[in-house]
Scaffold this active site. Structure first.
Site, PDB file in Angstrom:
ATOM      1  N   LYS A  11       0.820  -1.219   0.000  1.00  0.00           N
ATOM      2  CA  LYS A  11       0.000   0.000   0.000  1.00  0.00           C
ATOM      3  C   LYS A  11       0.860   1.278   0.000  1.00  0.00           C
ATOM      4  CE  LYS A  11      -3.956  -2.188   2.330  1.00  0.00           C
ATOM      5  NZ  LYS A  11      -4.937  -2.064   3.445  1.00  0.00           N
ATOM      6  N   TYR A  51     -12.363  -2.098  -3.662  1.00  0.00           N
ATOM      7  CA  TYR A  51     -12.829  -2.248  -2.274  1.00  0.00           C
ATOM      8  C   TYR A  51     -14.352  -2.146  -2.157  1.00  0.00           C
ATOM      9  CZ  TYR A  51      -8.292  -2.431   0.115  1.00  0.00           C
ATOM     10  OH  TYR A  51      -7.068  -2.822   0.594  1.00  0.00           O
ATOM     11  N   PHE A  59     -15.391   3.695   6.980  1.00  0.00           N
ATOM     12  CA  PHE A  59     -14.050   4.112   6.551  1.00  0.00           C
ATOM     13  C   PHE A  59     -13.842   3.990   5.035  1.00  0.00           C
ATOM     14  CE2 PHE A  59     -13.929  -0.322   8.059  1.00  0.00           C
ATOM     15  CZ  PHE A  59     -13.513  -0.973   6.910  1.00  0.00           C
ATOM     16  N   ARG A  87      -1.842 -14.198   4.823  1.00  0.00           N
ATOM     17  CA  ARG A  87      -2.546 -13.510   5.914  1.00  0.00           C
ATOM     18  C   ARG A  87      -1.735 -13.598   7.211  1.00  0.00           C
ATOM     19  NH1 ARG A  87      -6.823 -10.168   4.553  1.00  0.00           N
ATOM     20  NH2 ARG A  87      -6.917 -10.099   6.818  1.00  0.00           N
ATOM     21  N   THR A  93      -5.266  -6.924  10.955  1.00  0.00           N
ATOM     22  CA  THR A  93      -5.601  -5.647  10.293  1.00  0.00           C
ATOM     23  C   THR A  93      -5.109  -4.455  11.097  1.00  0.00           C
ATOM     24  OG1 THR A  93      -7.587  -6.735   9.448  1.00  0.00           O
ATOM     25  CG2 THR A  93      -7.520  -4.322   9.307  1.00  0.00           C
ATOM     26  N   ARG A 104       2.626  -6.138   9.341  1.00  0.00           N
ATOM     27  CA  ARG A 104       1.889  -5.020   9.930  1.00  0.00           C
ATOM     28  C   ARG A 104       2.446  -4.613  11.283  1.00  0.00           C
ATOM     29  NH1 ARG A 104      -4.048  -6.926   7.730  1.00  0.00           N
ATOM     30  NH2 ARG A 104      -4.149  -5.527   5.930  1.00  0.00           N
ATOM     31  N   HIS A 117      -2.247  -5.394   1.596  1.00  0.00           N
ATOM     32  CA  HIS A 117      -3.541  -6.059   1.407  1.00  0.00           C
ATOM     33  C   HIS A 117      -3.268  -7.501   1.030  1.00  0.00           C
ATOM     34  CE1 HIS A 117      -7.519  -7.102  -0.158  1.00  0.00           C
ATOM     35  NE2 HIS A 117      -6.855  -7.714  -1.122  1.00  0.00           N
ATOM     36  N   GLU A 128      -9.724 -10.937  -7.375  1.00  0.00           N
ATOM     37  CA  GLU A 128      -8.754  -9.851  -7.186  1.00  0.00           C
ATOM     38  C   GLU A 128      -7.544  -9.992  -8.118  1.00  0.00           C
ATOM     39  OE1 GLU A 128      -9.943  -8.928  -2.525  1.00  0.00           O
ATOM     40  OE2 GLU A 128      -7.920  -9.637  -2.963  1.00  0.00           O
TER      41      GLU A 128
END
Ligand code: DAT
Ligand code: MG
Length: 140
Positions: A11, A51, A59, A87, A93, A104, A117, A128
């Site tokens: 991102k 998205y 959000f 993941r 998240t 993260r 993502h 995707e």
């Protein structure tokens, strides 16, 4: 477990801080192979479409603006159980809840600007991947 492919996005908060290589090293160390990759700048409309599942969430607007704010690196990761493995490497998240050693935990700035993502299921991975890549661009 079967060989799977999953869609990953590095991102804007991470591309801006020049973290693409460090994040890719985490994927490769976990046994995920980067079988396609490109750096692109999403329009607000493209981010909104990607998205779309979140469009009722409070959000959504902020998320789309962030994703369209600066370049992203979109990539296809391949490996044994790649969807769940990715993941795991990404972490929760919210970086405050992410496990040590995850992307993260190490790099995310906030729940919104959380560096990566990853698709969450085989069905979403297929949709995707097709959103960003043609079959010709996928070299296993
Ligand atoms: P994930 O990216 O872990 O699959 P998600 O699909 O629930 O998480 O949400 C998509 C993105 O939306 C997430 O990476 C960052 C943003 N987001 C989620 N929850 C948020 C919140 N409470 N506040 C701000 N942004 C949020
Ligand atoms: Mg998600």
């Amino acid at each position: 477990m079967a060989i799977e492919r999953t869609l990953s996005i590095i991102k804007p908060d991470a591309t801006r801080r020049n973290l693409t290589g460090k994040i890719n090293a985490k994927f490769e160390e976990a046994g995920l192979r980067i079988v396609a990759q490109k750096r692109i700048k999403l329009s607000l409309e493209q981010a909104g479409k990607f998205y779309e599942v979140h469009k009722e969430r409070p959000f959504y607007g902020e998320l789309c603006e962030f994703m369209a704010s600066e370049p992203v690196v979109v990539q296809v990761l391949e490996g044994e159980g790649a969807i769940a493995k990715n993941r795991e490497v990404m972490g929760a998240t919210n970086p405050a809840q992410a496990a040590d050693g995850t992307i993260r935990k190490e790099f995310a700035l906030s729940v919104g600007e959380n560096s990566v993502h990853g698709s969450d299921a085989p069905e979403t991975a297929a949709v995707e991947i097709a959103f960003f890549f043609s079959g010709l661009e996928l070299v296993g």
